[in-house]
Design an enzyme around this catalytic site. Structure first.
Site, PDB file in Angstrom:
ATOM      1  N   HIS A   1      -2.702  -4.657   2.055  1.00 18.27           N
ATOM      2  CA  HIS A   1      -4.074  -4.472   2.525  1.00 18.27           C
ATOM      3  C   HIS A   1      -4.222  -4.213   4.025  1.00 18.27           C
ATOM      4  O   HIS A   1      -5.275  -3.761   4.451  1.00 18.27           O
ATOM      5  CB  HIS A   1      -4.901  -5.706   2.120  1.00 18.27           C
ATOM      6  CG  HIS A   1      -6.392  -5.555   2.248  1.00 18.27           C
ATOM      7  ND1 HIS A   1      -7.075  -4.416   1.890  1.00 18.27           N
ATOM      8  CD2 HIS A   1      -7.345  -6.430   2.685  1.00 18.27           C
ATOM      9  CE1 HIS A   1      -8.364  -4.602   2.095  1.00 18.27           C
ATOM     10  NE2 HIS A   1      -8.554  -5.811   2.575  1.00 18.27           N
TER      11      HIS A   1
ATOM     12  N   HIS B   1      -3.479  -8.021  -3.781  1.00 18.14           N
ATOM     13  CA  HIS B   1      -3.645  -7.004  -2.747  1.00 18.14           C
ATOM     14  C   HIS B   1      -4.221  -7.575  -1.453  1.00 18.14           C
ATOM     15  O   HIS B   1      -3.676  -7.377  -0.374  1.00 18.14           O
ATOM     16  CB  HIS B   1      -4.549  -5.871  -3.238  1.00 18.14           C
ATOM     17  CG  HIS B   1      -4.766  -4.825  -2.188  1.00 18.14           C
ATOM     18  ND1 HIS B   1      -3.781  -3.946  -1.831  1.00 18.14           N
ATOM     19  CD2 HIS B   1      -5.825  -4.560  -1.383  1.00 18.14           C
ATOM     20  CE1 HIS B   1      -4.225  -3.168  -0.856  1.00 18.14           C
ATOM     21  NE2 HIS B   1      -5.461  -3.517  -0.572  1.00 18.14           N
TER      22      HIS B   1
ATOM     23  N   ARG C   1     -14.615  -6.782   8.236  1.00 18.40           N
ATOM     24  CA  ARG C   1     -14.749  -5.574   7.419  1.00 18.40           C
ATOM     25  C   ARG C   1     -16.167  -5.389   6.892  1.00 18.40           C
ATOM     26  O   ARG C   1     -16.523  -4.313   6.416  1.00 18.40           O
ATOM     27  CB  ARG C   1     -13.796  -5.635   6.225  1.00 18.40           C
ATOM     28  CG  ARG C   1     -12.308  -5.604   6.570  1.00 18.40           C
ATOM     29  CD  ARG C   1     -11.503  -5.698   5.288  1.00 18.40           C
ATOM     30  NE  ARG C   1     -10.073  -5.824   5.496  1.00 18.40           N
ATOM     31  CZ  ARG C   1      -9.208  -4.803   5.544  1.00 18.40           C
ATOM     32  NH1 ARG C   1      -9.663  -3.568   5.415  1.00 18.40           N
ATOM     33  NH2 ARG C   1      -7.915  -5.002   5.699  1.00 18.40           N
TER      34      ARG C   1
ATOM     35  N   ASN D   1      -8.277  -2.753  -3.305  1.00 20.47           N
ATOM     36  CA  ASN D   1      -9.685  -2.452  -3.037  1.00 20.47           C
ATOM     37  C   ASN D   1      -9.988  -0.957  -3.163  1.00 20.47           C
ATOM     38  O   ASN D   1     -11.143  -0.562  -3.355  1.00 20.47           O
ATOM     39  CB  ASN D   1     -10.107  -2.955  -1.654  1.00 20.47           C
ATOM     40  CG  ASN D   1      -9.343  -2.306  -0.526  1.00 20.47           C
ATOM     41  OD1 ASN D   1      -8.112  -2.339  -0.495  1.00 20.47           O
ATOM     42  ND2 ASN D   1     -10.041  -1.720   0.437  1.00 20.47           N
ATOM     43  N   HIS D   2      -8.949  -0.108  -3.096  1.00 21.61           N
ATOM     44  CA  HIS D   2      -9.171   1.332  -3.236  1.00 21.61           C
ATOM     45  C   HIS D   2      -9.117   1.804  -4.680  1.00 21.61           C
ATOM     46  O   HIS D   2      -9.374   2.985  -4.939  1.00 21.61           O
ATOM     47  CB  HIS D   2      -8.165   2.105  -2.379  1.00 21.61           C
ATOM     48  CG  HIS D   2      -8.518   2.096  -0.928  1.00 21.61           C
ATOM     49  ND1 HIS D   2      -9.215   3.109  -0.315  1.00 21.61           N
ATOM     50  CD2 HIS D   2      -8.286   1.175   0.039  1.00 21.61           C
ATOM     51  CE1 HIS D   2      -9.386   2.817   0.966  1.00 21.61           C
ATOM     52  NE2 HIS D   2      -8.832   1.647   1.199  1.00 21.61           N
TER      53      HIS D   2
ATOM     54  N   HIS E   1      -1.101   4.556  -0.723  1.00 16.11           N
ATOM     55  CA  HIS E   1      -2.120   5.505  -0.260  1.00 16.11           C
ATOM     56  C   HIS E   1      -1.708   6.966  -0.414  1.00 16.11           C
ATOM     57  O   HIS E   1      -1.778   7.758   0.539  1.00 16.11           O
ATOM     58  CB  HIS E   1      -2.492   5.211   1.191  1.00 16.11           C
ATOM     59  CG  HIS E   1      -3.419   4.042   1.346  1.00 16.11           C
ATOM     60  ND1 HIS E   1      -4.682   4.017   0.798  1.00 16.11           N
ATOM     61  CD2 HIS E   1      -3.252   2.850   1.983  1.00 16.11           C
ATOM     62  CE1 HIS E   1      -5.259   2.852   1.089  1.00 16.11           C
ATOM     63  NE2 HIS E   1      -4.408   2.128   1.796  1.00 16.11           N
TER      64      HIS E   1
ATOM     65  N   ASP F   1       0.823  -1.210   0.000  1.00 14.97           N
ATOM     66  CA  ASP F   1       0.000   0.000   0.000  1.00 14.97           C
ATOM     67  C   ASP F   1       0.861   1.266   0.000  1.00 14.97           C
ATOM     68  O   ASP F   1       1.826   1.374   0.762  1.00 14.97           O
ATOM     69  CB  ASP F   1      -0.890   0.040   1.247  1.00 14.97           C
ATOM     70  CG  ASP F   1      -1.932  -1.062   1.275  1.00 14.97           C
ATOM     71  OD1 ASP F   1      -1.630  -2.182   0.845  1.00 14.97           O
ATOM     72  OD2 ASP F   1      -3.048  -0.800   1.760  1.00 14.97           O
TER      73      ASP F   1
ATOM     74  N   ASP G   1      -6.353   7.298  -2.081  1.00 17.63           N
ATOM     75  CA  ASP G   1      -7.162   7.418  -0.862  1.00 17.63           C
ATOM     76  C   ASP G   1      -6.289   7.643   0.374  1.00 17.63           C
ATOM     77  O   ASP G   1      -5.168   7.152   0.467  1.00 17.63           O
ATOM     78  CB  ASP G   1      -8.068   6.208  -0.637  1.00 17.63           C
ATOM     79  CG  ASP G   1      -9.323   6.226  -1.493  1.00 17.63           C
ATOM     80  OD1 ASP G   1      -9.729   7.326  -1.919  1.00 17.63           O
ATOM     81  OD2 ASP G   1      -9.885   5.144  -1.754  1.00 17.63           O
ATOM     82  N   ARG G   2      -6.854   8.404   1.282  1.00 21.53           N
ATOM     83  CA  ARG G   2      -6.275   8.699   2.601  1.00 21.53           C
ATOM     84  C   ARG G   2      -5.067   9.625   2.538  1.00 21.53           C
ATOM     85  O   ARG G   2      -5.003  10.588   3.287  1.00 21.53           O
ATOM     86  CB  ARG G   2      -5.956   7.413   3.364  1.00 21.53           C
ATOM     87  CG  ARG G   2      -7.201   6.586   3.710  1.00 21.53           C
ATOM     88  CD  ARG G   2      -6.931   5.650   4.877  1.00 21.53           C
ATOM     89  NE  ARG G   2      -8.148   4.988   5.321  1.00 21.53           N
ATOM     90  CZ  ARG G   2      -8.504   3.754   4.993  1.00 21.53           C
ATOM     91  NH1 ARG G   2      -7.707   3.027   4.212  1.00 21.53           N
ATOM     92  NH2 ARG G   2      -9.611   3.239   5.444  1.00 21.53           N
TER      93      ARG G   2
ATOM     94  N   ASP H   1      -3.788  -0.154  -3.882  1.00 21.44           N
ATOM     95  CA  ASP H   1      -4.032   0.929  -2.925  1.00 21.44           C
ATOM     96  C   ASP H   1      -3.032   2.062  -3.132  1.00 21.44           C
ATOM     97  O   ASP H   1      -2.257   2.426  -2.245  1.00 21.44           O
ATOM     98  CB  ASP H   1      -4.021   0.416  -1.485  1.00 21.44           C
ATOM     99  CG  ASP H   1      -5.349  -0.211  -1.087  1.00 21.44           C
ATOM    100  OD1 ASP H   1      -6.140  -0.530  -1.994  1.00 21.44           O
ATOM    101  OD2 ASP H   1      -5.595  -0.395   0.110  1.00 21.44           O
TER     102      ASP H   1
END
Length: 333
Positions: free
Chosen positions: A273, A197, A246, A145-146, A87, A85, A116-117, A113
């Site tokens: 992840h 991921h 989740r 997943n992002h 991000h 990740d 995001d964030r 990923d």
């Protein structure tokens, strides 16, 4: 004998390819040479234009579409680096390239990923896409997943695009979403190291099932494509498969990991992840007596003070963990 029309078409194709290569190299050089932002020591002072997003996203979507959903990478690519990740930690991505070599010189698999964030998701994913388009046999990108319409609406990437591009932000975002929808879901390195991921799935009978995922696609709420980006190992879970905490996909225990590896002739599964308290120092965590490992490559994620970890597999197939410590305030990259 080559007809005159064929000669013209071939010349135009070569000219177009040369233009594409020049465009990508110019973009990459600008992104890699940009200075750090004096107002934020964790960010790079650079901007990606809407036109660059449109052009490179279209290049990337076409390139991703030409690949199998399970990318098979042969032993000639060793040594290879596996990155978890990011991000939106664009500065960390540049640090990784600075330490291990730029794509074209070094080989990489990224596990998703990218957005995001973090605050520089656009810069992060566009540099990766540009490098992939320029060196598709040196830099491979898996979907996280992002990298999805719904998730990016919730966790910041859509808002980042709106903030940076105003009323045109949603269109820039949609160009990147289109590229995301074409991303492969997993990679298999020299037939023995499986990368994705999230994790494994009860919907896999053989690895060939991954190639049956039709793309382009959004990430569905159930099924194999969902599990590859959402599922998690959980040592305290019930035996076998359990519904994930989740609220989407599954969790699985060590026995399930070992059985999956045995059934599919896999030595190691590398996934991303997750970041947990026991990963703060070292940026990675082992599962199932060494059959699976989780890595996380964004340092100081959400101010956790965690290390960034990248896996390097050398020519002898040995696995090395390469760490980057969080950058302290005032430190120059």
């Amino acid at each position: 004998m080559i007809q005159e029309s064929e000669r013209v078409d071939g010349d135009e194709e070569n000219e177009n390819d040369e233009e594409r290569v020049t465009y990508l190299k110019t973009f990459i050089a600008r992104m890699m040479a940009a200075p750090m932002n004096p107002k934020s020591k964790a960010e790079v002072d650079v901007t990606v234009t809407r036109e660059e997003i449109r052009i490179i996203s279209n290049y990337a979507a076409a390139s991703f579409a030409s690949l199998n959903t399970l990318m098979r990478i042969d032993e000639d690519c060793l040594p290879i680096h596996i990155v978890g990740d990011l991000h939106g930690h664009f500065a960390d991505l540049r640090r990784i390239f600075g330490k291990h070599g730029a794509p074209g010189i070094s080989n990489y698999v990224f596990l998703g990923d990218y957005v995001d964030r973090g605050r520089q998701g656009t810069e992060t994913v566009m540099l990766l896409m540009a490098y992939h388009c320029l060196y598709p046999d040196h830099l491979y990108m898996c979907r996280g997943n992002h990298e999805d319409y719904n998730t990016t609406m919730t966790y910041g990437f859509y808002d980042e695009c709106r903030m940076k591009y105003g009323k045109r932000g949603p269109l820039a975002w949609l160009h990147m979403i289109n590229a995301f929808n074409h991303l492969p879901f997993a990679a298999l390195i020299f037939g023995r190291v499986l990368c994705m991921h999230g994790g494994i799935s009860p919907h896999i009978q053989t690895l060939d099932d991954i190639d049956n995922i039709q793309r382009p696609t959004f990430v569905p709420s159930y099924g194999l494509a969902c599990d590859l980006v959402w599922s998690d190992p959980e040592s305290t879970s019930n035996i076998g498969w359990s519904l994930s905490a989740r609220g989407i996909s599954f969790s699985f225990d060590d026995v399930t990991i070992e059985k999956f590896c045995q059934n599919n002739d896999i030595d190691l599964i590398v996934r991303a992840h997750q970041i947990s308290s026991d990963m703060v120092k070292g940026g990675h965590k082992w599962h199932a007596s060494g059959r699976m490992v989780t890595i996380f490559s964004a340092a100081n994620y959400l101010s956790m003070g965690n290390d960034s970890c990248v896996i390097r597999i050398d020519e002898q197939r040995n696995v090395h963990f390469c760490l980057l410590r969080p950058v302290k305030a005032g430190h120059k990259h």
